[in-house]
Design a protein around this motif. Structure first.
Motif, PDB file in Angstrom:
ATOM      1  N   ALA A  44       0.832  -1.203   0.000  1.00  0.00           N
ATOM      2  CA  ALA A  44       0.000   0.000   0.000  1.00  0.00           C
ATOM      3  C   ALA A  44       0.868   1.255   0.000  1.00  0.00           C
ATOM      4  O   ALA A  44       0.588   2.223  -0.722  1.00  0.00           O
ATOM      5  N   GLU A  45       1.910   1.230   0.812  1.00  0.00           N
ATOM      6  CA  GLU A  45       2.809   2.388   0.864  1.00  0.00           C
ATOM      7  C   GLU A  45       3.423   2.654  -0.515  1.00  0.00           C
ATOM      8  O   GLU A  45       3.473   3.805  -0.966  1.00  0.00           O
ATOM      9  N   LEU A  46       3.868   1.591  -1.196  1.00  0.00           N
ATOM     10  CA  LEU A  46       4.524   1.778  -2.482  1.00  0.00           C
ATOM     11  C   LEU A  46       3.535   2.161  -3.571  1.00  0.00           C
ATOM     12  O   LEU A  46       3.843   2.989  -4.437  1.00  0.00           O
ATOM     13  N   ALA A  47       2.327   1.570  -3.545  1.00  0.00           N
ATOM     14  CA  ALA A  47       1.322   1.922  -4.552  1.00  0.00           C
ATOM     15  C   ALA A  47       1.051   3.419  -4.536  1.00  0.00           C
ATOM     16  O   ALA A  47       0.858   4.043  -5.586  1.00  0.00           O
ATOM     17  N   ILE A  48       1.043   3.989  -3.345  1.00  0.00           N
ATOM     18  CA  ILE A  48       0.813   5.432  -3.204  1.00  0.00           C
ATOM     19  C   ILE A  48       2.099   6.213  -3.434  1.00  0.00           C
ATOM     20  O   ILE A  48       2.132   7.203  -4.161  1.00  0.00           O
ATOM     21  N   GLY A  49       3.191   5.741  -2.826  1.00  0.00           N
ATOM     22  CA  GLY A  49       4.455   6.466  -2.897  1.00  0.00           C
ATOM     23  C   GLY A  49       5.019   6.582  -4.292  1.00  0.00           C
ATOM     24  O   GLY A  49       5.620   7.615  -4.640  1.00  0.00           O
ATOM     25  N   THR A  50       4.836   5.554  -5.130  1.00  0.00           N
ATOM     26  CA  THR A  50       5.390   5.600  -6.476  1.00  0.00           C
ATOM     27  C   THR A  50       4.660   6.604  -7.353  1.00  0.00           C
ATOM     28  O   THR A  50       5.148   6.966  -8.428  1.00  0.00           O
ATOM     29  N   ARG A  51       3.512   7.074  -6.889  1.00  0.00           N
ATOM     30  CA  ARG A  51       2.725   8.066  -7.627  1.00  0.00           C
ATOM     31  C   ARG A  51       2.926   9.474  -7.079  1.00  0.00           C
ATOM     32  O   ARG A  51       2.161  10.380  -7.419  1.00  0.00           O
ATOM     33  N   ARG A  52       3.948   9.640  -6.225  1.00  0.00           N
ATOM     34  CA  ARG A  52       4.262  10.951  -5.652  1.00  0.00           C
ATOM     35  C   ARG A  52       5.752  11.209  -5.821  1.00  0.00           C
ATOM     36  O   ARG A  52       6.577  10.367  -5.472  1.00  0.00           O
ATOM     37  N   THR A  53       6.113  12.355  -6.318  1.00  0.00           N
ATOM     38  CA  THR A  53       7.527  12.639  -6.571  1.00  0.00           C
ATOM     39  C   THR A  53       8.352  12.641  -5.295  1.00  0.00           C
ATOM     40  O   THR A  53       9.548  12.350  -5.329  1.00  0.00           O
ATOM     41  N   ASP A  54       7.718  12.974  -4.162  1.00  0.00           N
ATOM     42  CA  ASP A  54       8.461  12.992  -2.901  1.00  0.00           C
ATOM     43  C   ASP A  54       7.958  11.916  -1.938  1.00  0.00           C
ATOM     44  O   ASP A  54       8.091  12.029  -0.734  1.00  0.00           O
ATOM     45  N   GLY A  55       7.367  10.846  -2.478  1.00  0.00           N
ATOM     46  CA  GLY A  55       6.811   9.792  -1.641  1.00  0.00           C
ATOM     47  C   GLY A  55       7.876   9.053  -0.851  1.00  0.00           C
ATOM     48  O   GLY A  55       8.967   8.767  -1.360  1.00  0.00           O
ATOM     49  N   ARG A  56       7.565   8.738   0.394  1.00  0.00           N
ATOM     50  CA  ARG A  56       8.461   7.973   1.260  1.00  0.00           C
ATOM     51  C   ARG A  56       7.663   6.895   1.975  1.00  0.00           C
ATOM     52  O   ARG A  56       6.479   7.085   2.293  1.00  0.00           O
ATOM     53  N   SER A  57       8.313   5.780   2.244  1.00  0.00           N
ATOM     54  CA  SER A  57       7.659   4.717   2.989  1.00  0.00           C
ATOM     55  C   SER A  57       7.216   5.235   4.352  1.00  0.00           C
ATOM     56  O   SER A  57       7.976   5.898   5.049  1.00  0.00           O
ATOM     57  N   GLY A  58       5.985   4.945   4.725  1.00  0.00           N
ATOM     58  CA  GLY A  58       5.426   5.438   5.979  1.00  0.00           C
ATOM     59  C   GLY A  58       4.460   6.588   5.799  1.00  0.00           C
ATOM     60  O   GLY A  58       3.697   6.909   6.719  1.00  0.00           O
TER      61      GLY A  58
END
Length: 367
Positions: A44-58
Motif C-alpha cells: 500500500a505504501e509503495l502503490a501510493i508512494g510511487t505516484r508521488r515525486t516525494d513519496g516515502r515509505s510510511g
C-alpha cells in the motif's frame, strides 16, 4: 476519432499519476485511484508512494493516523484505503448485498437481522471515546451478556463480524498500536461524508472508475462492482443506464468500450507513453482492469501477477517482476518484452531506493 490501445494506456497512466508522477498528497493519490488495497502495508505504501515525486515509505500510515484517509473493509472484503469524502459511496454499494442477514450469519453469530440495529448502536457507543484496540473492543462485547459470545470471535482476529459495521458506516480501522489493530468511529473522522443513498452512490463510483481506469467494457464494470463489492447485476445495469448521457462508445482495435464524454478529446490527443515503473503486487494498475486483460497482463505472465509478484510495467504492460533482498534489487525482465530499458530501470531503481531510504544495487536478468 482514432484511438489505439497504446494511446488509451498512456491516458490511463496519466490518470493513475504514473506518467508523469504526481506531486500531490497521499489523499490526492487515494482520491484519484479510488480504493487502494491496504494490505500488505508495504505494498500500500509503495502503490501510493510511487505516484508521488516525494513519496516515502510510511507516508500512508501517517496519513491514516492523521485522518486524511480511512481504512475500511471493501472489495472482496479486504481492507482498502479511501478518502473520507469518497468512502461512503463504495460502502453503500458494498452494504447493498446485506450479507449479515443471511441465515448462515444468523446461525454462526447468533444475531438475527432485527438484532443488528441495536448491535451497531452498542459498538458505536464503545467507539465514542476514541480509537480502541482489538482487545478493548472484545472486552466491551464481553461486558454485556447479549454479546458475550462474540468476545472470543473478535479477540481471535475474526474480522468477518466487523465488516458489516464498516459497510454501514459505523467502524473504521486505525493504525496498528502496540501490535494490535485499532478501530475508530468513522463519524469522528474529519471530512467523513456518511453513507449516501444507493442510487446516488452507484453511478458515482462507476463514473469514478471510468475517470481513472477507463476505457472499459460494461462487462468489466459488472465484474469490478459485482464480484468486488457484491453489487447485484440489475443494480449495476441501472447505474450504467443513469450514466448514458455521460458515456460514449468507442472502438479501439476492434474492442467496443465506453469512455466518459468529458475525457474523449484528451484521450484522442494523448501520445503513447514509454514510461517504465516498478509497482507492488496487486497494484490498482492491474487489479482495476483485471488480470485477465491481455492488453496489460500478457497471458504467459498472468500467473505471476495473480500470485502478487511485484511488477515492472513498460508502456502500460507487465514486462517483468522485481524483488528487494537486503540492499539488492533483483529485476527479471521477461524475454518476450523486447529490449531491456536499462536506463529507465536504473532511474526507477533510484526512485525506489529514495522511497525506501536505503541503497540498492541493481541486478537485471532476462527470463
Amino acid at each position: 476519432m482514432a484511438v489505439t490501445w497504446a494511446k488509451a494506456l498512456s491516458w490511463r497512466s496519466r490518470r493513475h499519476l504514473l506518467d508523469p508522477v504526481g506531486t500531490g498528497s497521499v489523499a490526492d493519490v487515494v482520491r484519484r485511484l479510488g480504493p487502494v488495497p491496504a494490505w500488505p502495508d508495504a505494498a500500500a505504501e509503495l502503490a501510493i508512494g510511487t505516484r508521488r515525486t516525494d513519496g516515502r515509505s510510511g507516508d500512508a500510515t501517517r496519513a491514516l493516523a492523521a485522518g486524511n484517509v480511512v481504512k475500511v473493509f471493501a472489495f472482496r472484503g479486504a481492507t482498502h484505503l479511501m478518502t473520507p469524502r469518497d468512502a461512503g459511496a463504495y460502502l453503500a454499494v458494498r452494504a447493498s448485498s446485506r450479507m449479515w442477514e443471511l441465515p448462515s450469519w444468523e446461525r454462526y453469530y447468533g444475531l438475527a437481522p432485527s438484532d443488528w440495529p441495536r448491535f451497531r448502536e452498542y459498538v458505536r457507543q464503545a467507539l465514542a471515546e476514541g480509537p480502541i484496540k482489538r482487545s478493548e473492543l472484545a472486552a466491551a462485547l464481553g461486558r454485556i451478556s447479549r454479546y458475550r459470545h462474540l468476545r472470543s470471535i473478535v479477540a481471535e482476529g475474526n474480522d468477518t463480524l466487523l465488516k458489516p459495521l464498516t459497510w454501514q458506516g459505523d467502524l473504521g480501522l486505525g493504525p496498528v498500536l502496540d501490535g494490535e489493530a485499532t478501530f475508530l468511529s468513522l463519524d469522528s473522522v474529519r471530512g467523513w461524508a456518511g453513507i449516501p443513498d444507493l442510487d446516488e452512490a452507484g453511478p458515482a463510483v462507476i463514473a469514478a472508475y471510468f475517470s481513472t481506469h477507463g476505457p472499459a467494457t460494461p462487462d468489466r464494470v459488472h465484474d469490478w462492482f459485482g464480484k468486488g463489492l457484491g453489487a447485484k447485476r440489475r443494480d449495476v445495469t441501472r447505474w450504467l443506464s443513469h450514466l448514458d448521457e455521460r458515456l460514449e462508445a468507442v472502438t479501439i482495435a476492434g474492442d467496443l468500450v465506453l469512455v466518459l464524454c468529458e475525457d474523449l478529446d484528451d484521450l484522442g490527443t494523448t501520445t503513447p507513453s514509454t514510461a517504465v515503473r516498478l509497482l507492488p503486487g496487486r497494484d490498482p494498475w492491474v487489479m482495476a482492469p483485471g488480470t485477465s486483460d491481455t492488453r496489460i497482463v500478457p497471458p504467459a505472465h498472468r500467473e505471476a501477477v495473480s500470485w502478487s509478484a511485484n511488477l515492472v510495467i513498460s508502456r502500460g504492460v507487465v514486462a517483468g517482476t522485481w524483488k528487494v533482498r537486503g540492499e539488492r534489487l533483483d529485476i527479471t525482465w521477461f524475454s518476450d518484452s523486447g529490449r531491456v530499458p536499462s536506463t529507465a530501470l536504473d532511474q526507477e531503481a533510484m526512485a525506489l531506493a529514495r522511497f525506501l531510504d536505503r541503497r540498492l544495487e541493481v541486478a537485471v536478468e532476462v527470463g
